[in-house]
Design an enzyme around this catalytic site. Structure first.
Site, PDB file in Angstrom:
ATOM      1  N   CYS A  88       0.399  -1.172  -0.215  1.00 57.61           N
ATOM      2  CA  CYS A  88      -0.101   0.355  -0.108  1.00 57.61           C
ATOM      3  C   CYS A  88       0.500   0.905   0.148  1.00 57.61           C
ATOM      4  CB  CYS A  88      -1.102   0.013   1.215  1.00 57.61           C
ATOM      5  SG  CYS A  88      -1.585   1.354   1.331  1.00 57.61           S
ATOM      6  N   CYS A  90       0.342   3.739   2.888  1.00 51.83           N
ATOM      7  CA  CYS A  90       1.352   3.509   4.046  1.00 51.83           C
ATOM      8  C   CYS A  90       2.845   3.261   3.837  1.00 51.83           C
ATOM      9  CB  CYS A  90       0.695   1.804   4.256  1.00 51.83           C
ATOM     10  SG  CYS A  90      -0.650   1.400   4.698  1.00 51.83           S
ATOM     11  N   CYS A 129     -14.838   1.305 -10.826  1.00 49.20           N
ATOM     12  CA  CYS A 129     -13.366   0.459  -9.595  1.00 49.20           C
ATOM     13  C   CYS A 129     -12.432   0.760 -10.927  1.00 49.20           C
ATOM     14  CB  CYS A 129     -13.929  -0.521  -9.599  1.00 49.20           C
ATOM     15  SG  CYS A 129     -12.393  -1.917  -8.962  1.00 49.20           S
ATOM     16  N   CYS A 143     -11.006  -2.631 -11.411  1.00 48.50           N
ATOM     17  CA  CYS A 143     -12.542  -3.589 -12.126  1.00 48.50           C
ATOM     18  C   CYS A 143     -12.828  -2.987 -13.871  1.00 48.50           C
ATOM     19  CB  CYS A 143     -14.166  -3.473 -11.972  1.00 48.50           C
ATOM     20  SG  CYS A 143     -14.053  -3.643  -9.945  1.00 48.50           S
TER      21      CYS A 143
END
Length: 563
Positions: free
Chosen positions: A102, A105, A444, A447
């Site tokens: 991430c 993060c 998304c 997606c």
């Protein structure tokens, strides 16, 4: 209906006599079939090592490499093995739930480590820690981690969300406020009267002493609750002012809410910080809460998760709100009653769409909260008695849930079947077929990136009668057997085992990897049907695509967009 036991016997016989396996298939067809890839295919296959073969979504890849190593000396690394013991031995703990891949993060890491270093002189009071949520998935699930990073602040083991800025300064400032004395002393009647006249909400504890164990519990409870001030007194005259019997056993506690009909709510639970904080959180809100962007956090983060919602247009609210409020009085502390202004474009429209409510008709809906997110609609007249009966049945699990669905498509002959809430049973839960279902969201990005690859998978497997490749818009359709864990979620439902939980696909999103996954878990063996070689050669001769292609481009990693 066909006997399920006979079907299972038949499937077992097929499995015993099947000689084909995934290793027997010529998977080069799936990897090297450049014949069906248009030259302008946005999902085109690339050679290994191609400079373009990277993920375009810098949300996950930007900033992975740090210019300098991060000194995390003062950050404790926790796991399921030591988490509970660590919380038990530290009264205040900030925990970051992170994922190694991430980018957010990774960006937070130096500030989080620096904050831990700045707070290290207070190590006897507070600790900063982190948990790899991709490794300790049970911990992440326990604390409802739905995105990265998620930062929680534990006080005596009770978690509270940290929603502040992700900088060293903001984290240090926020933690210091949590460590500061959160309760104020009242020693005179004049001080008490100022609170009664100047504050809409307040908590008052009457103690034998303004220091000691009971005072510590009140102080700890105050740190769990940001939106209300806590006070303590040992003065019997102050107790009288708040309608507390000065001769009654101490400690005692009362919640003041000036704007409500019932202005004082008395606490009779254990005098522990977590229990007091739960009492305050459950009782600080009014009987009926108007949903706005400002009130949404206090409503949806409340320990009372079950809600009764009233959707009504503004010019009808004066008719229905008094009815709704009267009914709510019987469920204080059990249910949250929420008013949603249906024609409010900022809040009402999106919330109504989320629950599948169409039109402007006044609607009463019960909602179980985020854990299983089931909805129930009140049928019949909106009256005090009907709402009360509906709420009682809701608490007793007597209602039938509602699941939203788009209309069943008139035509559904494509390689990838279109599934909606109303036809999932017929397409995906058909016991005679294996089924792969992608649950996606139109907005998304991952997606959208997956779509060409998923369509190719459907094209390659379209001739296998025992297998269904399907997709469902998870924002417009719901089903109790198809719950997304972020978007996209790919689930496999083996034939003859539809009563079991589906198997989640967690691999690289390529045609080959998804094919291998299906082959591994399919109840009914199948052989990949390769197209006629002469036709393939003709198409290749007409194609401008490269003939030396090694791997299909996809996200390559199982990233998901948050719900």
């Amino acid at each position: 209906m066909r006997s399920r036991s006979l079907l299972l016997v038949a499937l077992a016989t097929l499995l015993l006599h099947a000689s084909a396996s995934a290793s027997d298939d010529d998977l080069d067809y799936l990897i090297d079939n450049a014949d069906d890839i248009p030259a302008n295919d946005p999902d085109g296959w690339l050679q290994e090592g191609s400079p373009d073969d990277d993920d375009d979504d810098d949300l996950f890849h930007h900033g992975q490499a740090q210019d300098h190593p991060i000194d995390e000396t003062h950050v404790f690394l926790l796991s399921a093995a030591n988490f509970s013991d660590f919380l038990a031995s530290h009264r205040h703990v900030m925990v970051e739930f992170y994922a190694p891949w991430c980018a957010h993060c990774q960006a937070l890491a130096p500030d989080y480590a620096a904050a831990a270093a700045d707070l290290s002189p207070l190590a006897h009071q507070v600790a900063l820690a982190k948990v790899d949520a991709t490794e300790d998935t049970d911990l992440a699930q326990k604390y409802d981690v739905q995105g990265f990073p998620t930062i929680l602040f534990f006080i005596d083991g009770v978690p509270k969300d940290y929603n502040g800025a992700r900088t060293k300064e903001a984290i240090v400032s926020w933690v210091n406020k949590k460590l500061a004395p959160g309760v104020q002393n009242i020693t005179t009647v004049d001080e008490a009267e100022k609170i009664l006249t100047g504050e809409d909400k307040a908590i008052l504890a009457v103690l034998d002493s303004l220091s000691g164990a009971h005072s510590d519990e009140i102080a700890a409870a105050s740190r769990l609750e940001d939106a209300i001030n806590f006070y303590q007194t040992s003065n019997p005259d102050v107790a009288k002012l708040f309608h507390l019997d000065p001769a009654a056993k101490r400690p005692s506690l009362v919640l003041l809410k000036k704007q409500e009909e019932e202005k004082l709510t008395f606490y009779d639970g254990p005098f522990k910080a977590s229990a007091i904080a739960d009492f305050v959180s459950a009782n600080k809100l009014p009987l009926v809460n108007t949903l706005t962007q400002e009130t949404a956090p206090s409503i949806f983060d409340n320990p009372i998760k079950k809600q009764i919602l009233l959707f009504v247009v503004a010019n009808e609210s004066s008719k229905f709100l008094p009815i709704f409020k009267e009914a709510s009085k019987s469920f204080k502390g059990k249910l949250l009653f929420v008013f949603v202004e249906r024609d409010n474009e900022e809040v009402g429209e999106p919330v109504a769409n989320y629950f599948g409510i169409t039109g402007q008709e006044t609607t009463v809906l019960a909602y179980t909260g985020n854990e299983d997110a089931r909805n129930f609609f009140l049928d019949g007249e909106i009256s005090v008695e009907n709402i009360k009966r509906f709420a009682e049945d809701f608490l007793e699990e007597k209602l039938t849930p509602f699941y939203k669905s788009e209309p069943v498509p008139e035509s559904n002959e494509g390689d990838v079947k279109i599934v909606v809430g109303k036809n999932l049973d017929q397409i995906v839960l058909d016991e005679s077929k294996d089924a792969l279902l992608e649950i996606y969201a139109p907005w998304c990005g991952h997606c959208q990136e997956l779509e060409p690859t998923y369509n190719k998978l459907g094209k390659h497997l379209r001739g296998i009668d025992s297998l269904v490749i399907a997709k469902m818009d998870g924002t417009a359709n719901e089903h109790p057997r198809a719950k997304p864990d972020g978007f996209p979620t790919i689930l496999f439902y083996p034939a003859g085992k539809k009563s079991f939980e589906p198997i989640t696909f967690e691999g690289d999103r390529t045609v080959v990897e998804m094919y291998k996954f299906i082959k591994k878990h399919a109840s009914i063996p199948f052989k990949l049907k390769r197209p006629d070689s002469s036709a393939t050669k003709t198409e290749k001769d007409q194609s401008t695509a490269s003939t030396n292609l090694r791997g299909e481009r996809s996200s390559g990693t199982n990233f998901k967009d948050e719900l």
